[in-house]
Write an enzyme that holds these catalytic residues in place. Structure first.
Site, PDB file in Angstrom:
ATOM      1  N   SER A   1      -9.865   5.080  -7.043  1.00  0.00           N
ATOM      2  CA  SER A   1     -10.835   5.098  -6.342  1.00  0.00           C
ATOM      3  C   SER A   1     -11.663   6.060  -6.899  1.00  0.00           C
ATOM      4  CB  SER A   1     -11.574   4.615  -4.848  1.00  0.00           C
ATOM      5  OG  SER A   1     -10.572   5.604  -4.051  1.00  0.00           O
TER       6      SER A   1
ATOM      7  N   THR B   1     -10.823  -4.101  -3.623  1.00  0.00           N
ATOM      8  CA  THR B   1     -12.008  -4.479  -2.961  1.00  0.00           C
ATOM      9  C   THR B   1     -12.555  -5.908  -2.361  1.00  0.00           C
ATOM     10  OG1 THR B   1     -12.951  -2.753  -3.186  1.00  0.00           O
ATOM     11  CG2 THR B   1     -14.838  -3.934  -2.558  1.00  0.00           C
TER      12      THR B   1
ATOM     13  N   CYS C   1      -4.667   9.948  -3.744  1.00  0.00           N
ATOM     14  CA  CYS C   1      -5.414   9.230  -2.862  1.00  0.00           C
ATOM     15  C   CYS C   1      -6.592  10.692  -3.150  1.00  0.00           C
ATOM     16  CB  CYS C   1      -4.369   9.172  -2.262  1.00  0.00           C
ATOM     17  SG  CYS C   1      -5.828   8.402  -0.758  1.00  0.00           S
TER      18      CYS C   1
ATOM     19  N   ASN D   1     -13.828   3.933   1.446  1.00  0.00           N
ATOM     20  CA  ASN D   1     -12.789   4.611   2.282  1.00  0.00           C
ATOM     21  C   ASN D   1     -12.457   5.054   2.253  1.00  0.00           C
ATOM     22  OD1 ASN D   1      -9.483   4.127   1.702  1.00  0.00           O
ATOM     23  ND2 ASN D   1     -10.713   3.200  -0.371  1.00  0.00           N
TER      24      ASN D   1
ATOM     25  N   LYS E   1       0.926  -1.025   0.049  1.00  0.00           N
ATOM     26  CA  LYS E   1      -0.313   0.053   0.357  1.00  0.00           C
ATOM     27  C   LYS E   1       1.019   1.474  -0.168  1.00  0.00           C
ATOM     28  CE  LYS E   1      -4.292   0.430   0.924  1.00  0.00           C
ATOM     29  NZ  LYS E   1      -5.901   0.840   1.000  1.00  0.00           N
TER      30      LYS E   1
ATOM     31  N   ILE F   1      -7.465   1.806 -12.033  1.00  0.00           N
ATOM     32  CA  ILE F   1      -7.516   3.605 -11.439  1.00  0.00           C
ATOM     33  C   ILE F   1      -7.566   4.078 -10.152  1.00  0.00           C
ATOM     34  CG2 ILE F   1      -9.134   4.301 -12.981  1.00  0.00           C
ATOM     35  CD1 ILE F   1     -11.792   3.997 -11.618  1.00  0.00           C
TER      36      ILE F   1
ATOM     37  N   LYS G   1       0.017   5.867 -10.632  1.00  0.00           N
ATOM     38  CA  LYS G   1      -1.594   5.430 -10.664  1.00  0.00           C
ATOM     39  C   LYS G   1      -2.280   6.345 -10.465  1.00  0.00           C
ATOM     40  CE  LYS G   1      -4.692   2.671  -7.386  1.00  0.00           C
ATOM     41  NZ  LYS G   1      -4.235   1.362  -6.476  1.00  0.00           N
TER      42      LYS G   1
ATOM     43  N   ASN H   1       2.147   7.159  -6.316  1.00  0.00           N
ATOM     44  CA  ASN H   1       0.510   7.498  -5.810  1.00  0.00           C
ATOM     45  C   ASN H   1      -0.154   8.930  -6.410  1.00  0.00           C
ATOM     46  OD1 ASN H   1      -2.613   7.111  -5.164  1.00  0.00           O
ATOM     47  ND2 ASN H   1      -1.625   6.210  -3.803  1.00  0.00           N
TER      48      ASN H   1
HETATM   49  C1  SIN Z   1      -6.164   5.633   1.372  1.00  0.00           C
HETATM   50  O1  SIN Z   1      -5.549   5.554   2.350  1.00  0.00           O
HETATM   51  O2  SIN Z   1      -6.692   6.374   1.405  1.00  0.00           O
HETATM   52  C2  SIN Z   1      -6.197   4.832   0.322  1.00  0.00           C
HETATM   53  C3  SIN Z   1      -5.306   5.032  -0.584  1.00  0.00           C
HETATM   54  C4  SIN Z   1      -5.158   5.399  -1.947  1.00  0.00           C
HETATM   55  O3  SIN Z   1      -6.508   6.125  -2.486  1.00  0.00           O
HETATM   56  O4  SIN Z   1      -4.313   6.187  -2.340  1.00  0.00           O
END
Ligand code: SIN
Length: 286
Positions: free
Chosen positions: A168, A246, A104, A44, A20, A166, A138, A101
């Site tokens: 979320s 998910t 987020c 989330n 992650k 993609i 990402k 990333n």
């Molecule tokens: C998160 O940790 O909030 C999710 C990771 C993401 O959406 O990039």
């Protein structure tokens, strides 16, 4: 993400180990409850809980023993953090790829960089000036053809190894009607939507970037993959690999073997012997 969780992915049928996202310093993330399963997916607002990037470097010799690529996802809190983390991690030989990333949606007060094309361009230029490893990014979902084109122009100027489409679908809202309360706590209940709700958007993003990006940039598809037919659809759109979000949370690491077997079944039924023959072959109605 703890070492044991990454090791369990190493032992599974997953083709790679992807952490992650990590930050410069450890983070506990947003207040709980911050994840909720929904009828067709999840919401989330984790807020990037992680052990700090140094831990994911420390884990790398152990994780390499599983004999699959180890990919570390990077999501620095600032421009400079991203540059520092990418520079440091790209010097670690047991890390195979980095995924930056840019998308987020759950960081309070921080916009998604992937929606700012100019900022994305500046960040990629700086990151690639210090990165010694294959790096991908990402992306958030896009919804307008002009935005796909603007982002593709930026990406085609970078020596990217891959893009992941993609993240979320940002800032959805899910509600419990009995208590009349939002299901998650952070950000007034707003959070990223994943699962079946987002699959058509994810497929569209994979397809559009497959059409627009230089062919040496691979596309990794993610969003609503629950079974082998879903993976087949992502391959048709142009993905060369997929990530599972998910479904991994809901089912655990055994989902990789099940989905792989189902994909084999779909391919056999349709007479394909290799995924290469499927990638990008989506037909359009005449
Ligand atoms: C998160 O940790 O909030 C999710 C990771 C993401 O959406 O990039």
């Amino acid at each position: 993400m703890m070492l044991e969780e990454l090791e369990s992915i190493g032992k599974s049928k997953s083709g790679a180990i992807l952490s992650k996202s990590c930050t410069l310093e450890p983070r506990s993330g947003n207040p709980e409850p911050r994840y909720s399963a929904l009828p067709f997916g999840s919401i989330n607002s984790m807020g990037i809980p992680n052990l700090g990037y140094k831990k994911y470097a420390e884990f790398s010799p152990k994780l390499k023993q599983f004999g699959k690529p180890y990919i570390v996802s990077v999501s620095g809190m600032t421009f400079e953090d991203n540059v520092t983390i990418v520079k440091e991690l790209s010097a670690i030989s047991e890390i195979d790829f980095l995924e930056l990333n840019l998308s987020c949606p759950n960081l309070i007060g921080k916009p998604q960089v992937g929606y700012d094309f100019e900022q994305s361009k500046i960040l990629l230029e700086k990151v690639f000036s210090v990165c010694k490893k294959p790096l991908g990014i990402k992306l958030p979902p896009y919804f307008d053809f002009i935005h796909f084109e603007q982002m593709a122009t930026v990406l085609n100027q970078s020596p990217l190894a891959f893009v992941t489409c993609i993240n979320s679908l940002g800032n959805g809202l899910a509600i419990d009607i009995e208590s009349e309360t939002a299901l998650i706590k952070p950000k007034g209940g707003f959070g990223g939507i994943g699962g079946k709700y987002v699959k058509p958007t994810a497929l569209a993003n994979v397809r559009k970037f497959y059409e627009l990006l230089n062919k040496n940039i691979s596309i990794i598809g993610v969003g609503g993959i629950k079974n082998g037919s879903d993976v087949f659809e992502f391959l048709l759109c142009g993905s060369t690999a997929v990530q599972i979000g998910t479904t991994l949370v809901e089912e655990g690491v055994q989902c990789f073997e099940r989905i792989e077997n189902e994909l084999r079944g779909v391919m056999e039924r349709k007479g394909y012997s290799s995924v290469e023959d499927v990638i990008g072959k989506l037909k359009i109605k005449k």
